[in-house]
Design a protein around this motif. Structure first.
Motif, PDB file in Angstrom:
ATOM      1  N   LEU A 187       0.859  -1.179   0.000  1.00 25.39           N
ATOM      2  CA  LEU A 187       0.000   0.000   0.000  1.00 25.39           C
ATOM      3  C   LEU A 187       0.896   1.230   0.000  1.00 25.39           C
ATOM      4  O   LEU A 187       1.743   1.386   0.884  1.00 25.39           O
ATOM      5  CB  LEU A 187      -0.905   0.015   1.234  1.00 25.39           C
ATOM      6  N   PHE A 188       0.702   2.096  -0.994  1.00 25.83           N
ATOM      7  CA  PHE A 188       1.472   3.333  -1.094  1.00 25.83           C
ATOM      8  C   PHE A 188       0.660   4.472  -0.499  1.00 25.83           C
ATOM      9  O   PHE A 188      -0.517   4.636  -0.808  1.00 25.83           O
ATOM     10  CB  PHE A 188       1.795   3.631  -2.564  1.00 25.83           C
ATOM     11  N   SER A 189       1.301   5.256   0.357  1.00 22.75           N
ATOM     12  CA  SER A 189       0.647   6.411   0.968  1.00 22.75           C
ATOM     13  C   SER A 189       1.456   7.660   0.701  1.00 22.75           C
ATOM     14  O   SER A 189       2.667   7.682   0.898  1.00 22.75           O
ATOM     15  CB  SER A 189       0.495   6.227   2.472  1.00 22.75           C
ATOM     16  N   TYR A 190       0.753   8.704   0.298  1.00 18.84           N
ATOM     17  CA  TYR A 190       1.362  10.027   0.119  1.00 18.84           C
ATOM     18  C   TYR A 190       0.732  11.025   1.088  1.00 18.84           C
ATOM     19  O   TYR A 190       0.963  12.223   0.983  1.00 18.84           O
ATOM     20  CB  TYR A 190       1.207  10.512  -1.330  1.00 18.84           C
ATOM     21  N   GLY A 191      -0.065  10.516   2.034  1.00 15.88           N
ATOM     22  CA  GLY A 191      -0.803  11.417   2.924  1.00 15.88           C
ATOM     23  C   GLY A 191      -0.964  10.881   4.319  1.00 15.88           C
ATOM     24  O   GLY A 191      -0.015  10.382   4.934  1.00 15.88           O
ATOM     25  N   THR A 192      -2.195  10.940   4.809  1.00 12.88           N
ATOM     26  CA  THR A 192      -2.460  10.711   6.231  1.00 12.88           C
ATOM     27  C   THR A 192      -2.228   9.276   6.692  1.00 12.88           C
ATOM     28  O   THR A 192      -2.052   9.056   7.893  1.00 12.88           O
ATOM     29  CB  THR A 192      -3.893  11.137   6.607  1.00 12.88           C
ATOM     30  N   LEU A 193      -2.208   8.307   5.791  1.00 17.69           N
ATOM     31  CA  LEU A 193      -1.928   6.934   6.223  1.00 17.69           C
ATOM     32  C   LEU A 193      -0.481   6.780   6.700  1.00 17.69           C
ATOM     33  O   LEU A 193      -0.124   5.735   7.249  1.00 17.69           O
ATOM     34  CB  LEU A 193      -2.243   5.926   5.115  1.00 17.69           C
ATOM     35  N   GLN A 194       0.332   7.820   6.546  1.00 20.06           N
ATOM     36  CA  GLN A 194       1.686   7.814   7.097  1.00 20.06           C
ATOM     37  C   GLN A 194       1.703   8.272   8.557  1.00 20.06           C
ATOM     38  O   GLN A 194       2.678   8.059   9.259  1.00 20.06           O
ATOM     39  CB  GLN A 194       2.599   8.734   6.286  1.00 20.06           C
ATOM     40  N   GLN A 195       0.613   8.897   9.023  1.00 15.22           N
ATOM     41  CA  GLN A 195       0.554   9.433  10.381  1.00 15.22           C
ATOM     42  C   GLN A 195       0.360   8.310  11.405  1.00 15.22           C
ATOM     43  O   GLN A 195      -0.498   7.440  11.227  1.00 15.22           O
ATOM     44  CB  GLN A 195      -0.609  10.425  10.520  1.00 15.22           C
ATOM     45  N   GLU A 196       1.128   8.363  12.501  1.00 14.30           N
ATOM     46  CA  GLU A 196       1.040   7.323  13.526  1.00 14.30           C
ATOM     47  C   GLU A 196      -0.376   7.179  14.072  1.00 14.30           C
ATOM     48  O   GLU A 196      -0.874   6.066  14.232  1.00 14.30           O
ATOM     49  CB  GLU A 196       2.016   7.613  14.668  1.00 14.30           C
ATOM     50  N   GLU A 197      -1.050   8.314  14.363  1.00 13.89           N
ATOM     51  CA  GLU A 197      -2.386   8.232  14.956  1.00 13.89           C
ATOM     52  C   GLU A 197      -3.391   7.610  13.985  1.00 13.89           C
ATOM     53  O   GLU A 197      -4.305   6.896  14.399  1.00 13.89           O
ATOM     54  CB  GLU A 197      -2.865   9.601  15.460  1.00 13.89           C
ATOM     55  N   VAL A 198      -3.223   7.852  12.693  1.00 12.32           N
ATOM     56  CA  VAL A 198      -4.115   7.255  11.688  1.00 12.32           C
ATOM     57  C   VAL A 198      -3.838   5.760  11.577  1.00 12.32           C
ATOM     58  O   VAL A 198      -4.768   4.948  11.500  1.00 12.32           O
ATOM     59  CB  VAL A 198      -3.963   7.970  10.327  1.00 12.32           C
ATOM     60  N   GLN A 199      -2.567   5.376  11.595  1.00 13.91           N
ATOM     61  CA  GLN A 199      -2.224   3.951  11.528  1.00 13.91           C
ATOM     62  C   GLN A 199      -2.768   3.193  12.733  1.00 13.91           C
ATOM     63  O   GLN A 199      -3.348   2.113  12.584  1.00 13.91           O
ATOM     64  CB  GLN A 199      -0.710   3.766  11.435  1.00 13.91           C
ATOM     65  N   LEU A 200      -2.601   3.751  13.913  1.00 13.66           N
ATOM     66  CA  LEU A 200      -3.107   3.078  15.122  1.00 13.66           C
ATOM     67  C   LEU A 200      -4.623   2.951  15.078  1.00 13.66           C
ATOM     68  O   LEU A 200      -5.173   1.894  15.419  1.00 13.66           O
ATOM     69  CB  LEU A 200      -2.657   3.820  16.377  1.00 13.66           C
ATOM     70  N   ALA A 201      -5.322   3.998  14.649  1.00 11.45           N
ATOM     71  CA  ALA A 201      -6.790   3.965  14.589  1.00 11.45           C
ATOM     72  C   ALA A 201      -7.287   3.037  13.484  1.00 11.45           C
ATOM     73  O   ALA A 201      -8.315   2.385  13.640  1.00 11.45           O
ATOM     74  CB  ALA A 201      -7.333   5.378  14.378  1.00 11.45           C
ATOM     75  N   THR A 202      -6.567   2.964  12.380  1.00 11.92           N
ATOM     76  CA  THR A 202      -7.027   2.194  11.219  1.00 11.92           C
ATOM     77  C   THR A 202      -6.578   0.735  11.262  1.00 11.92           C
ATOM     78  O   THR A 202      -7.349  -0.166  10.941  1.00 11.92           O
ATOM     79  CB  THR A 202      -6.521   2.849   9.917  1.00 11.92           C
ATOM     80  N   PHE A 203      -5.315   0.513  11.663  1.00 12.85           N
ATOM     81  CA  PHE A 203      -4.727  -0.831  11.595  1.00 12.85           C
ATOM     82  C   PHE A 203      -4.456  -1.445  12.965  1.00 12.85           C
ATOM     83  O   PHE A 203      -4.131  -2.623  13.060  1.00 12.85           O
ATOM     84  CB  PHE A 203      -3.416  -0.798  10.805  1.00 12.85           C
ATOM     85  N   GLY A 204      -4.518  -0.634  14.016  1.00 13.27           N
ATOM     86  CA  GLY A 204      -4.228  -1.139  15.345  1.00 13.27           C
ATOM     87  C   GLY A 204      -2.755  -1.357  15.608  1.00 13.27           C
ATOM     88  O   GLY A 204      -2.375  -1.991  16.604  1.00 13.27           O
TER      89      GLY A 204
END
Length: 113
Positions: free
Chosen positions: A7-24
């Motif tokens: 999965l390539f991310s150029y935006g918010t999926l690089q943010q730690e808080e987004v990763q924790l909320a989305t992927f755990g």
């Protein structure tokens, strides 16, 4: 993790808080680029996404037709379940497509719908 998808991310999926909320979990990735695309800012109206990302405007990639254009970002190895979670996080203004990155990897990325 040997199985999974890129999965390539150029935006918010690089943010730690987004990763924790989305992927755990926090993802490990490496720098890459998406050729033939450019980004612009797009207003996010989904309150949940704004709360998770902390941002009202996110980048949105669109194809330019120019192979010299490229969008810098990070590519992550994730599971199919995590890809489904990313689908849930992204608003309907984005669509998931398969692309070839500058590195040669085939990855999914969210671009303008």
């Amino acid at each position: 993790m040997t199985a999974g998808v890129w999965l390539f991310s150029y935006g918010t999926l690089q943010q730690e808080e987004v990763q924790l909320a989305t992927f755990g979990r926090l993802l490990e990735g490496r720098a890459d680029a998406l050729p033939g695309y450019a980004t612009s800012l797009f207003e996010i109206k989904d309150a949940g996404v704004v709360k998770t990302s902390g941002k009202t405007h996110h980048f949105m990639a669109r194809p330019t037709g120019n192979p010299r254009d490229e969008v810098a970002g990070v590519v992550f190895r994730i599971t199919a379940a995590e890809l489904a979670a990313a689908d849930t996080y992204e608003v309907s203004d984005y669509k998931r497509v398969a692309v070839h990155l500058k590195s040669g990897l085939e990855a999914f990325v969210y671009v303008a719908a």
